[in-house]
Design a protein around this motif. Sequence first.
Motif, short mmCIF file in Angstrom:
data_model
loop_
_atom_site.label_atom_id
_atom_site.label_comp_id
_atom_site.label_asym_id
_atom_site.label_seq_id
_atom_site.Cartn_x
_atom_site.Cartn_y
_atom_site.Cartn_z
N HIS A 70 0.85 -1.19 0.00
CA HIS A 70 0.00 0.00 0.00
C HIS A 70 0.89 1.24 0.00
O HIS A 70 1.84 1.33 0.79
CB HIS A 70 -0.95 -0.02 1.20
N GLU A 73 2.05 3.27 3.14
CA GLU A 73 2.46 2.50 4.32
C GLU A 73 3.96 2.25 4.27
O GLU A 73 4.44 1.11 4.25
CB GLU A 73 1.61 1.23 4.39
N GLY A 76 6.47 -0.17 6.24
CA GLY A 76 6.66 -1.57 5.85
C GLY A 76 8.02 -1.79 5.20
O GLY A 76 8.71 -2.79 5.46
N SER A 130 -2.82 2.27 -3.71
CA SER A 130 -1.81 1.27 -4.10
C SER A 130 -1.00 1.73 -5.30
O SER A 130 -0.22 2.66 -5.21
CB SER A 130 -2.48 -0.07 -4.39
N ASN A 219 -3.72 -5.30 -2.57
CA ASN A 219 -3.98 -6.37 -1.59
C ASN A 219 -5.43 -6.87 -1.64
O ASN A 219 -5.93 -7.45 -0.68
CB ASN A 219 -3.60 -5.93 -0.18
N HIS A 265 2.37 -3.95 6.81
CA HIS A 265 1.48 -2.84 6.45
C HIS A 265 1.52 -1.84 7.61
O HIS A 265 2.19 -2.04 8.61
CB HIS A 265 0.04 -3.34 6.29
N THR A 339 -0.58 -10.51 8.25
CA THR A 339 -0.51 -9.10 7.87
C THR A 339 -0.19 -8.34 9.15
O THR A 339 -0.98 -8.37 10.10
CB THR A 339 -1.87 -8.62 7.31
N GLU A 341 0.15 -4.96 10.95
CA GLU A 341 -0.17 -3.53 10.87
C GLU A 341 0.72 -2.80 11.88
O GLU A 341 0.46 -2.80 13.08
CB GLU A 341 -1.65 -3.29 11.19
#
Length: 563
Positions: A70, A73, A76, A130, A219, A265, A339, A341
């Motif tokens: 993304h 983000e 990451g 994205s 995603n 993410h 995933t 976060e």
Amino acid sequence: MPDCRFDTYYRYADLVQILRDYASKYPRLIQLESIGKSHEGRDIWVTVLTDRQTGADHSRPALWVDGNIHAAELVGSSACLYLIDWLCRGFESNPEIGRCLQERVFYICPRANPDGAEWALADRPRIIRSSTRPYPYDELPQGGLVMEDMDGDGRLLSMRIPDPNGHWKICPDEPRLLVPREPAETGGQYYRLLPEGRVEDYDGSLIRLQEKRERLDLNRNFPVLWREEHEQAGAGPFPASEPEVRAIVNFITGHPNICGGIAFHSYSGVLLRPYSYQADDTLPAEDLWTYQKIGAKGSALTGYPAVSAHDEFRYHPKQVITGALDDWLYEHRGVFAWTVEIWSPQRQAGIEHYKYIDWYREHPLEDDLKMLRWSDQQLQGKGYVDWYRFDHPQLGEIELGGWDPLFSFWNPPPAQLEQEISRFPEWVMWHNLISPRLVIHRAQAQDLGGGLYRIGLLVQNTGWLPSYVTKKAREKSLTRGVICEIELPAGITLHSGLRRIELAQLEGRAYKPSSPTGWAGQVSDPTDDRVKAEWVVHAPQGGQIKLSARHERAGTATTTLTL
Ligand SMILES: [Zn+2]
């Protein structure tokens, strides 16, 4: 090599240079591989990290790690870089890291979506979900409010406009904050709140938010329960239609040694696991229990809760998401995937037990006050900006202010970056260390007389997980059993047995009971982590034979016997 710093976010060119620098500084450990090109033609790089002096990557169990699919983000990517740095630096000094890299492999893709990240990192950031490929329509959208940094200070704030029918009013306790006007309230000073931006074709009355031309969500594009645009926006025209997703899917399916995956993410400070689209009771029970154990270890090592995305992380209680990487890895590759976060501004501000997405719908004013204090004290006032006058080209005199989310909410501020991303390497390495690993326990030749020898090869799984990894993989026959082969030189012939023998899966310790107490301790065979292959060969002059055992996931082992 200029040190990679963890108090800054890197644009593509610098990030690639950093990866090249690591590869040249640690040639024994790192090989860089481009797995494909993004929509705009940037290489998507994967760092293959293992001790290459003691074996090839494809003959070892592996863990997939990626970040920044993304666009905004960015943390990451930082988490991946930090992991690379941690593994390389610790290879010689930390015995656990040394062992992990001698036995196993990391495939680390720090920037899965290089085009979108480049927009977020521009001097005047452009924030999209994205990739930069226009979707679903090619033409430029027209009319409405376009989010943009209007005064060129590099921030994307909010605009407030006084309006007697506005939804917001100034908070009586803290004049910098806005709170909703009471349901029956009238006669005060109220405001409308809009994202910072320009208004195209403004007619002086109605403002709608202009839809972005770039509406893909990579995603949602993975081939697991993929849904069309009318059911799930941004999922693309067909599963894995997008070059970034296709590159990842091709790489992962081309590397059956991958036994697990972690996608970084932001944000929320939580470890999410499948399914995103259905409840926990739809998982095979052993897989759920194992997921819970991996999650408990993750919580202990990272400080983040580990939860089911379906049960605790739904964007709307009546909606689910499909087409996500971790769901695809679990459902179709049969491996445990997550995933992550990264970053919780709420927890940083001292708000405990907040419920992720639900918090944005409803939370007490006290939480906003805590967040504001956190911005004032920990972010030097850079997170929440007090309202200031701005002469807007379409709207006239308005005010700009509120949260600057890119490096407060969505990503850690540079000064707090390193502390946040240093949470993960221990757990990521542990996740790799639990994978199945095939080793040769014994190889022997028994002289039967008359030039005949019985050859025995005993192999075992030394990993915690079984060779098939998940019950889901077993249920779907996603992986073959152990394959043993015998290689004979001239002068030696096979008397009985096949040159290549396919044997059973090897169990691990993961699905065994937690205590030897009671009947449950005795339900499985005591040596179900082992298999044995046997041949009889005719070798009147003796000689050397080569034996090998391999499993797609658990790796390859070879040995030689002299007769
Ligand atoms: Zn994300």
